[in-house]
Design an enzyme around this catalytic site. Structure first.
Site, PDB file in Angstrom:
ATOM      1  N   TYR A  73      39.314  30.373  43.688  1.00  0.00           N
ATOM      2  CA  TYR A  73      38.282  30.905  44.593  1.00  0.00           C
ATOM      3  C   TYR A  73      37.633  29.762  45.384  1.00  0.00           C
ATOM      4  CZ  TYR A  73      34.230  33.885  45.858  1.00  0.00           C
ATOM      5  OH  TYR A  73      33.256  34.603  46.531  1.00  0.00           O
TER       6      TYR A  73
ATOM      7  N   SER B 187      31.168  31.212  50.785  1.00  0.00           N
ATOM      8  CA  SER B 187      30.593  31.282  49.429  1.00  0.00           C
ATOM      9  C   SER B 187      29.853  29.991  49.114  1.00  0.00           C
ATOM     10  CB  SER B 187      31.745  31.475  48.439  1.00  0.00           C
ATOM     11  OG  SER B 187      31.348  31.199  47.115  1.00  0.00           O
TER      12      SER B 187
HETATM   13  P1  NAP Z   1      33.393  43.366  46.261  1.00  0.00           P
HETATM   14  O1  NAP Z   1      32.188  44.123  45.871  1.00  0.00           O
HETATM   15  O2  NAP Z   1      34.420  43.083  45.240  1.00  0.00           O
HETATM   16  O3  NAP Z   1      34.088  43.907  47.602  1.00  0.00           O
HETATM   17  C1  NAP Z   1      35.242  43.298  48.121  1.00  0.00           C
HETATM   18  C2  NAP Z   1      35.997  44.297  48.959  1.00  0.00           C
HETATM   19  O4  NAP Z   1      37.225  43.723  49.419  1.00  0.00           O
HETATM   20  C3  NAP Z   1      36.338  45.567  48.197  1.00  0.00           C
HETATM   21  O5  NAP Z   1      36.110  46.679  49.020  1.00  0.00           O
HETATM   22  C4  NAP Z   1      37.833  45.380  47.929  1.00  0.00           C
HETATM   23  O6  NAP Z   1      38.555  46.574  47.810  1.00  0.00           O
HETATM   24  C5  NAP Z   1      38.242  44.680  49.210  1.00  0.00           C
HETATM   25  N1  NAP Z   1      39.555  44.062  49.081  1.00  0.00           N
HETATM   26  C6  NAP Z   1      39.993  43.229  48.111  1.00  0.00           C
HETATM   27  N2  NAP Z   1      41.273  42.883  48.350  1.00  0.00           N
HETATM   28  C7  NAP Z   1      41.648  43.509  49.489  1.00  0.00           C
HETATM   29  C8  NAP Z   1      42.858  43.544  50.236  1.00  0.00           C
HETATM   30  N3  NAP Z   1      43.938  42.852  49.880  1.00  0.00           N
HETATM   31  N4  NAP Z   1      42.875  44.292  51.364  1.00  0.00           N
HETATM   32  C9  NAP Z   1      41.802  45.008  51.741  1.00  0.00           C
HETATM   33  N5  NAP Z   1      40.639  45.008  51.083  1.00  0.00           N
HETATM   34  C10 NAP Z   1      40.564  44.271  49.952  1.00  0.00           C
HETATM   35  O7  NAP Z   1      32.874  42.010  46.779  1.00  0.00           O
HETATM   36  P2  NAP Z   1      31.496  41.635  47.476  1.00  0.00           P
HETATM   37  O8  NAP Z   1      30.674  41.017  46.433  1.00  0.00           O
HETATM   38  O9  NAP Z   1      30.963  42.694  48.357  1.00  0.00           O
HETATM   39  O10 NAP Z   1      32.116  40.471  48.342  1.00  0.00           O
HETATM   40  C11 NAP Z   1      32.499  40.567  49.688  1.00  0.00           C
HETATM   41  C12 NAP Z   1      32.870  39.173  50.162  1.00  0.00           C
HETATM   42  O11 NAP Z   1      31.767  38.284  49.926  1.00  0.00           O
HETATM   43  C13 NAP Z   1      34.044  38.556  49.404  1.00  0.00           C
HETATM   44  O12 NAP Z   1      34.802  37.785  50.292  1.00  0.00           O
HETATM   45  C14 NAP Z   1      33.373  37.674  48.367  1.00  0.00           C
HETATM   46  O13 NAP Z   1      34.189  36.632  47.934  1.00  0.00           O
HETATM   47  C15 NAP Z   1      32.191  37.183  49.155  1.00  0.00           C
HETATM   48  N6  NAP Z   1      31.075  36.682  48.357  1.00  0.00           N
HETATM   49  C16 NAP Z   1      30.476  37.462  47.409  1.00  0.00           C
HETATM   50  C17 NAP Z   1      29.371  36.957  46.731  1.00  0.00           C
HETATM   51  C18 NAP Z   1      28.627  37.724  45.675  1.00  0.00           C
HETATM   52  O14 NAP Z   1      27.771  37.119  44.993  1.00  0.00           O
HETATM   53  N7  NAP Z   1      28.864  39.014  45.513  1.00  0.00           N
HETATM   54  C19 NAP Z   1      28.917  35.689  47.010  1.00  0.00           C
HETATM   55  C20 NAP Z   1      29.571  34.941  47.969  1.00  0.00           C
HETATM   56  C21 NAP Z   1      30.647  35.439  48.639  1.00  0.00           C
HETATM   57  P3  NAP Z   1      38.617  47.408  46.443  1.00  0.00           P
HETATM   58  O15 NAP Z   1      37.599  48.477  46.620  1.00  0.00           O
HETATM   59  O16 NAP Z   1      39.983  47.951  46.421  1.00  0.00           O
HETATM   60  O17 NAP Z   1      38.329  46.488  45.325  1.00  0.00           O
HETATM   61  C1  GCO Z   2      31.229  33.087  40.433  1.00  0.00           C
HETATM   62  C2  GCO Z   2      30.692  34.031  41.429  1.00  0.00           C
HETATM   63  C3  GCO Z   2      30.696  33.420  42.776  1.00  0.00           C
HETATM   64  C4  GCO Z   2      29.844  34.205  43.694  1.00  0.00           C
HETATM   65  C5  GCO Z   2      29.721  33.680  45.053  1.00  0.00           C
HETATM   66  C6  GCO Z   2      28.878  32.473  45.130  1.00  0.00           C
HETATM   67  O1  GCO Z   2      31.936  33.510  39.566  1.00  0.00           O
HETATM   68  O2  GCO Z   2      30.854  31.892  40.524  1.00  0.00           O
HETATM   69  O3  GCO Z   2      31.337  35.241  41.444  1.00  0.00           O
HETATM   70  O4  GCO Z   2      31.959  33.158  43.193  1.00  0.00           O
HETATM   71  O5  GCO Z   2      30.259  35.521  43.743  1.00  0.00           O
HETATM   72  O6  GCO Z   2      30.944  33.566  45.717  1.00  0.00           O
HETATM   73  O7  GCO Z   2      28.542  32.248  46.454  1.00  0.00           O
END
Ligand code: NAP
Ligand code: GCO
Length: 289
Positions: free
Chosen positions: A182, A169
């Site tokens: 986080y 992240s």
């Molecule tokens: P998301 O839309 O919330 O998807 C996360 C997935 O992880 C969901 O399918 C969720 O299942 C699953 N999950 C959560 N806890 C779990 C557990 N204990 N066991 C199995 N599955 C579990 O998130 P996303 O935005 O696609 O993010 C995916 C990854 O990228 C995460 O690690 C997040 O921190 C990271 N990330 C996201 C962003 C962003 O801007 N979106 C930026 C940087 C990093 P449910 O369907 O049950 O909720």
């Molecule tokens: C927040 C955001 C972030 C992003 C991402 C940034 O609340 O600041 O959700 O955590 O999702 O992880 O890279």
């Protein structure tokens, strides 16, 4: 002369377990199986789609319960993806993870690529956060990648080949209000990535991270909600001003970087965090007009 260079290529190919598709396309994922955790939708699902486009043999994904798994399977079916197998598996449960790895080995085959994608966030001021809430985030975002990687590594070590990609992240580098757990977890995940590289590089295993910027997925939906008067959420405007491109990124935009880190194209890249952030980390932010 010709014989010598052919011999060198063959020795290189043997040492690095290369196959013919590597020689013609270093980004090919032909013949490989990938397990992407929590890939029912969002970033994980989009990485799966990119892997399919790169010729992957099988996608394996898990979600936390039957309903979530069904939703995921429907998403894959709608995208026309047939070579997919889903499992109910909470990535924080060590016993269930071990059982799932055994099932995958028996039902699908070896896990060539692991993407630790499942993640949660809790946006709560630190002094108001309960220890239990802090721990939950650490468990899913940091302890689970340790649990899942540890369960997958022995077979990769035996084969002397494997790819692990940890979804990090911006918060692996930066802090902000309300995301202490986080940021602690994602900062830790960056160092876990470097340590897996350090410990298992000798087995021809590469462990790298992807550090997404701000991606339009359900996880960030609350930060993009329109205000009651129809104006943009202040956080939405803040992120656009922090991103040189002036926009949120789409989950599809993580597909190419993930294919790179999953394929032989990145065999010499190890312990690296590839930030896919539209330039956020390079930018001081939009100057006042
Ligand atoms: P998301 O839309 O919330 O998807 C996360 C997935 O992880 C969901 O399918 C969720 O299942 C699953 N999950 C959560 N806890 C779990 C557990 N204990 N066991 C199995 N599955 C579990 O998130 P996303 O935005 O696609 O993010 C995916 C990854 O990228 C995460 O690690 C997040 O921190 C990271 N990330 C996201 C962003 C962003 O801007 N979106 C930026 C940087 C990093 P449910 O369907 O049950 O909720
Ligand atoms: C927040 C955001 C972030 C992003 C991402 C940034 O609340 O600041 O959700 O955590 O999702 O992880 O890279």
């Amino acid at each position: 002369m010709y014989n010598n260079s052919l011999k060198k290529s063959l020795i290189f190919a043997y040492r690095t377990n290369l196959n013919f598709s590597y020689m013609t396309n270093p980004f090919s994922l032909e013949g490989k199986n990938a397990w992407i955790t929590g890939a029912s939708y969002g970033i994980g699902f989009n990485i799966a789609k990119a892997f399919v486009a790169a010729g992957i043999k099988n996608i394996i994904f898990n979600d936390i319960n039957e309903a979530a798994l069904e939703r995921g399977l429907n998403n894959y079916a709608e995208a026309g993806i047939k070579n997919v197998k889903g499992y109910v598996c909470d990535v924080t449960n060590e016993t269930v993870v071990k059982e799932t790895v055994e099932k995958i080995h028996a039902e699908v085959g070896q896990i060539d690529i692991l993407v630790n994608n499942a993640g949660i966030i809790k946006r709560i001021p630190m002094h108001e956060m309960e220890r239990r809430e802090f721990q939950q985030v650490i468990d899913v975002d940091l302890v689970a990648p340790f649990i899942v990687s540890s369960a997958v590594l022995p077979e990769m070590m035996e084969r002397r080949e494997g790819k692990i990609i940890n979804i990090c992240s911006m918060m692996s580098e930066l802090g902000r209000e309300t995301v202490s757990a986080y940021a602690a977890a994602k900062g830790g995940l960056k160092m876990l990535t470097r340590n897996i590289c350090s410990e298992y590089g000798q087995y021809n295993i590469q462990c790298n991270g992807i550090g997404p910027g701000y991606i339009a997925t359900p996880q960030t939906a609350p930060l993009r909600e329109k205000q009651p008067d129809g104006s943009r959420h202040p956080f939405d405007s803040f992120i656009c001003a922090k991103t040189p491109a002036g926009r949120w990124l789409e989950p599809e935009e993580l597909g190419g970087p993930a294919v790179f880190l999953a394929s032989h194209a990145s065999d010499a890249v190890n312990g690296h965090i590839l930030y896919v952030d539209g330039g956020i980390l390079a930018y001081i932010g939009k100057q006042p007009q």
